[in-house]
Scaffold this motif. Structure first.
Motif, PDB file in Angstrom:
ATOM      1  N   ARG A  78       0.912  -1.225   0.071  1.00  0.00           N
ATOM      2  CA  ARG A  78      -0.017   0.125  -0.007  1.00  0.00           C
ATOM      3  C   ARG A  78       0.886   1.169  -0.293  1.00  0.00           C
ATOM      4  O   ARG A  78       1.787   1.369   0.386  1.00  0.00           O
ATOM      5  N   ILE A 120      -3.505  -8.994  -4.742  1.00  0.00           N
ATOM      6  CA  ILE A 120      -4.191  -9.307  -3.885  1.00  0.00           C
ATOM      7  C   ILE A 120      -4.865  -8.445  -3.058  1.00  0.00           C
ATOM      8  O   ILE A 120      -6.349  -8.418  -2.681  1.00  0.00           O
ATOM      9  N   ASN A 121      -4.092  -7.421  -2.551  1.00  0.00           N
ATOM     10  CA  ASN A 121      -4.626  -6.413  -1.571  1.00  0.00           C
ATOM     11  C   ASN A 121      -5.351  -5.413  -2.594  1.00  0.00           C
ATOM     12  O   ASN A 121      -6.603  -4.934  -1.857  1.00  0.00           O
ATOM     13  N   ALA A 153      -7.386  -6.156  -5.064  1.00  0.00           N
ATOM     14  CA  ALA A 153      -8.619  -6.838  -5.303  1.00  0.00           C
ATOM     15  C   ALA A 153      -9.408  -6.804  -3.913  1.00  0.00           C
ATOM     16  O   ALA A 153     -10.529  -6.434  -4.026  1.00  0.00           O
ATOM     17  N   ASP A 154      -8.704  -7.048  -2.691  1.00  0.00           N
ATOM     18  CA  ASP A 154      -9.640  -6.990  -1.638  1.00  0.00           C
ATOM     19  C   ASP A 154     -10.144  -5.432  -1.575  1.00  0.00           C
ATOM     20  O   ASP A 154     -11.388  -5.356  -0.982  1.00  0.00           O
ATOM     21  N   TYR A 155      -9.356  -4.448  -1.490  1.00  0.00           N
ATOM     22  CA  TYR A 155      -9.736  -3.173  -1.416  1.00  0.00           C
ATOM     23  C   TYR A 155     -10.923  -2.762  -2.375  1.00  0.00           C
ATOM     24  O   TYR A 155     -11.915  -2.167  -2.072  1.00  0.00           O
ATOM     25  N   LYS A 194     -13.073  -4.817  -3.658  1.00  0.00           N
ATOM     26  CA  LYS A 194     -14.180  -5.489  -3.147  1.00  0.00           C
ATOM     27  C   LYS A 194     -15.106  -4.886  -2.273  1.00  0.00           C
ATOM     28  O   LYS A 194     -16.188  -4.852  -2.068  1.00  0.00           O
ATOM     29  N   LYS A 195     -14.384  -4.152  -1.272  1.00  0.00           N
ATOM     30  CA  LYS A 195     -14.738  -3.503  -0.117  1.00  0.00           C
ATOM     31  C   LYS A 195     -15.515  -2.399  -0.667  1.00  0.00           C
ATOM     32  O   LYS A 195     -16.417  -1.936   0.083  1.00  0.00           O
TER      33      LYS A 195
END
Length: 151
Positions: free
Chosen positions: A111, A142-143, A145-147, A149-150
């Motif tokens: 990040r 991965i991070n 994509a997670d960000y 999705k949120k």
């Protein structure tokens, strides 16, 4: 050093580490605030609002004449017009660079200081290894994509 953007400012700072005196001649200095602070705290003499009128010397450079008539004795001239690249895009978005002002600062999750912007590989600095770039890219992906999705 002649130029108005980050490549010229960074070049002047690099030269200041090895040269006796460095002048940065720029008509309109367009650099990030962090780079400006670094310039202000250096030995680089900044000539804002100036343009080179003439480079003097017969066998070698011995002076630069500015458009206001100022003569600067010198033994070399570097013209650095730069190119817009990833670092300029990143800094224009507010991404913080490391202490050397050469690489993007990212944490272990890749990040940056700007929410939603991740960095990986060479842009984050050495070592220059494919394995490092692949690993950081995987973590960043991965991070990111997670960000997303949120959201």
């Amino acid at each position: 050093m002649v130029g108005s953007e980050s490549a010229a400012a960074d070049g002047a700072l690099t030269l200041a580490e090895i040269a006796g005196k460095v002048h940065l001649i720029c008509d309109d200095l367009k650099v990030s605030e962090a780079l400006l602070i670094k310039l202000d705290n250096s030995q680089v003499v900044v000539h804002r609002g100036a343009k080179v009128k003439k480079i003097s010397g017969k066998e070698e450079v011995n002076a630069i004449v500015l458009d206001d008539g100022t003569i600067l004795s010198t033994s070399g001239v570097f013209i650095e017009l730069g190119a817009k690249g990833l670092m300029e895009l990143a800094t224009s978005l507010g991404v913080v660079l490391d202490d050397t002002m050469r690489f993007i600062q990212a944490d272990k999750a890749q990040r940056t200081n700007v929410s939603g912007i991740f960095a990986a590989g060479d842009i984050c600095g050495p070592p220059w290894q494919v394995a490092k770039a692949v690993g950081e890219g995987c973590v960043a992906g991965i991070n990111a994509a997670d960000y997303a999705k949120k959201l």
